[in-house]
Write a protein that holds these residues in place. Structure first.
Motif, PDB file in Angstrom:
ATOM      1  N   LEU A  63     -29.789  34.085  36.343  1.00  0.00           N
ATOM      2  CA  LEU A  63     -29.014  32.896  36.786  1.00  0.00           C
ATOM      3  C   LEU A  63     -29.687  32.441  38.021  1.00  0.00           C
ATOM      4  O   LEU A  63     -29.650  30.986  38.063  1.00  0.00           O
ATOM      5  CB  LEU A  63     -27.689  33.502  36.620  1.00  0.00           C
ATOM      6  N   LEU A  64     -29.842  33.258  38.912  1.00  0.00           N
ATOM      7  CA  LEU A  64     -30.170  32.675  40.337  1.00  0.00           C
ATOM      8  C   LEU A  64     -31.707  31.957  40.021  1.00  0.00           C
ATOM      9  O   LEU A  64     -31.837  30.678  40.693  1.00  0.00           O
ATOM     10  CB  LEU A  64     -30.478  33.881  41.326  1.00  0.00           C
ATOM     11  N   SER A  65     -32.626  32.401  39.219  1.00  0.00           N
ATOM     12  CA  SER A  65     -33.836  31.824  38.959  1.00  0.00           C
ATOM     13  C   SER A  65     -33.486  30.225  38.445  1.00  0.00           C
ATOM     14  O   SER A  65     -34.059  29.288  38.566  1.00  0.00           O
ATOM     15  CB  SER A  65     -34.598  32.537  37.885  1.00  0.00           C
ATOM     16  N   TRP A  66     -32.588  30.096  37.406  1.00  0.00           N
ATOM     17  CA  TRP A  66     -32.440  28.955  36.807  1.00  0.00           C
ATOM     18  C   TRP A  66     -31.528  28.014  37.926  1.00  0.00           C
ATOM     19  O   TRP A  66     -32.193  26.772  37.959  1.00  0.00           O
ATOM     20  CB  TRP A  66     -31.147  29.189  35.745  1.00  0.00           C
ATOM     21  N   LEU A  67     -30.765  28.474  38.830  1.00  0.00           N
ATOM     22  CA  LEU A  67     -30.103  27.752  39.786  1.00  0.00           C
ATOM     23  C   LEU A  67     -31.174  27.161  40.800  1.00  0.00           C
ATOM     24  O   LEU A  67     -30.967  26.167  41.250  1.00  0.00           O
ATOM     25  CB  LEU A  67     -29.057  28.396  40.530  1.00  0.00           C
ATOM     26  N   ARG A  68     -32.214  28.144  41.144  1.00  0.00           N
ATOM     27  CA  ARG A  68     -33.382  27.675  42.108  1.00  0.00           C
ATOM     28  C   ARG A  68     -34.070  26.616  41.567  1.00  0.00           C
ATOM     29  O   ARG A  68     -34.458  25.795  42.213  1.00  0.00           O
ATOM     30  CB  ARG A  68     -34.164  29.018  42.254  1.00  0.00           C
ATOM     31  N   GLU A  69     -34.289  26.697  40.169  1.00  0.00           N
ATOM     32  CA  GLU A  69     -35.238  25.656  39.517  1.00  0.00           C
ATOM     33  C   GLU A  69     -34.555  24.441  39.287  1.00  0.00           C
ATOM     34  O   GLU A  69     -35.038  23.139  39.634  1.00  0.00           O
ATOM     35  CB  GLU A  69     -35.753  26.207  38.224  1.00  0.00           C
ATOM     36  N   HIS A  70     -32.985  24.444  38.883  1.00  0.00           N
ATOM     37  CA  HIS A  70     -32.618  23.081  38.625  1.00  0.00           C
ATOM     38  C   HIS A  70     -31.323  22.719  39.614  1.00  0.00           C
ATOM     39  O   HIS A  70     -30.981  21.619  39.423  1.00  0.00           O
ATOM     40  CB  HIS A  70     -31.909  23.353  37.329  1.00  0.00           C
ATOM     41  N   ARG A  71     -30.926  23.669  40.655  1.00  0.00           N
ATOM     42  CA  ARG A  71     -29.907  23.116  41.588  1.00  0.00           C
ATOM     43  C   ARG A  71     -30.337  23.457  42.711  1.00  0.00           C
ATOM     44  O   ARG A  71     -29.823  24.401  43.451  1.00  0.00           O
ATOM     45  CB  ARG A  71     -28.441  23.802  41.013  1.00  0.00           C
ATOM     46  N   PRO A  72     -31.459  22.644  43.221  1.00  0.00           N
ATOM     47  CA  PRO A  72     -31.579  23.102  44.552  1.00  0.00           C
ATOM     48  C   PRO A  72     -30.630  23.089  45.933  1.00  0.00           C
ATOM     49  O   PRO A  72     -30.948  23.484  46.811  1.00  0.00           O
ATOM     50  CB  PRO A  72     -32.871  21.919  44.967  1.00  0.00           C
ATOM     51  N   ASP A  73     -29.614  22.642  45.473  1.00  0.00           N
ATOM     52  CA  ASP A  73     -28.592  22.409  46.486  1.00  0.00           C
ATOM     53  C   ASP A  73     -27.870  23.878  46.513  1.00  0.00           C
ATOM     54  O   ASP A  73     -26.782  23.944  47.375  1.00  0.00           O
ATOM     55  CB  ASP A  73     -27.455  21.292  46.397  1.00  0.00           C
ATOM     56  N   VAL A  74     -27.888  24.840  45.645  1.00  0.00           N
ATOM     57  CA  VAL A  74     -27.588  26.064  45.831  1.00  0.00           C
ATOM     58  C   VAL A  74     -28.523  27.153  46.532  1.00  0.00           C
ATOM     59  O   VAL A  74     -29.597  27.246  45.585  1.00  0.00           O
ATOM     60  CB  VAL A  74     -27.110  26.463  44.401  1.00  0.00           C
ATOM     61  N   GLU A  75     -28.354  27.459  47.453  1.00  0.00           N
ATOM     62  CA  GLU A  75     -29.238  28.481  48.209  1.00  0.00           C
ATOM     63  C   GLU A  75     -28.779  29.838  48.037  1.00  0.00           C
ATOM     64  O   GLU A  75     -27.659  30.019  48.126  1.00  0.00           O
ATOM     65  CB  GLU A  75     -29.458  27.965  49.540  1.00  0.00           C
TER      66      GLU A  75
END
Length: 220
Positions: free
Chosen positions: A46-58
């Motif tokens: 999940l965190l990998s997906w967020l890092r790739e697709h939603r850069p505003d989530v750190e």
């Protein structure tokens, strides 16, 4: 629903999610990557997906938790949504968000970015909180009532923190914790591991329920 069907559903949910609408920071606790923990692997995905697709989530990953030394207060995997400009936050997801819990997680990220204040009646309730209370929502992927319940409690806990914090517990990841409370339905809410009620009430019912489950019908 099979595991593959659930994973496909979650991928569609993430793909359709427009993002939080502003910067959000997470703190994450996991087992070491070398330890065979399926729940931690799901959180990493999940965190990998967020890092790739939603850069505003750190995200900030704390030191790995040694297997066998997890402790009861912070068993991995967990994800904490931090308050803006702070190194702590009141809302934590225990276990990998999936299904209804994933929907609730994404709602909380949006709430964190918007920082929507509670409405008038909630503010009166907040003014009566004098010490810390831990609210837990026990849930599972198919418990759709989780989403409005977590949204309302997350908004409340953000406004009251550090006097109020919220844990959203995946019962499939932590069955022993769920069994200890003798849950009869999901989602279930507990307050300080004592009071509990079931399902997802309307906001007025939720506010009344929170008052009723505490001693003397009010926050001590």
């Amino acid at each position: 629903m099979t595991g593959d069907e659930g994973a496909a559903r979650d991928r569609r949910l993430l793909a359709d999610w427009p993002g939080p609408g502003g910067p959000v920071r997470l703190e994450v606790g996991l087992h070491p990557a070398s330890y065979p923990c399926e729940a931690c692997s799901l959180v990493r995905d999940l965190l990998s997906w967020l890092r790739e697709h939603r850069p505003d989530v750190e995200k900030n990953e704390v030191a790995p938790v040694v297997p066998g030394r997890e402790g009861e207060a912070s068993p991995p995997p967990w994800i904490r949504v931090l308050l803006t400009g702070e190194e702590d936050g009141p809302v934590r997801f225990l276990g990998p968000p999936r299904g209804a819990s994933l929907s609730a997680f994404l709602e909380v990220l949006g709430e964190s970015a918007r920082a929507t204040p509670p409405a008038g009646p909630w503010r009166e309730l907040l003014s009566r909180i004098r010490r810390h209370h831990l609210v837990r929502v026990f849930t599972e992927a198919s418990a759709k009532d989780t989403v409005p319940l977590v949204r309302a409690l997350a908004r409340l806990s953000r406004a009251a923190y550090p006097r109020l914090s919220l844990d959203v517990v995946d019962v499939a990841t932590f069955p022993a914790l769920a069994a200890r409370h003798g849950l009869r339905a999901l989602p279930t809410v507990t307050v300080d591991d004592v009071g509990q009620f079931y399902g997802s009430p309307e906001e007025e019912e939720l506010r009344a329920a929170l008052e009723d489950v505490l001693p003397s019908g009010s926050w001590p």
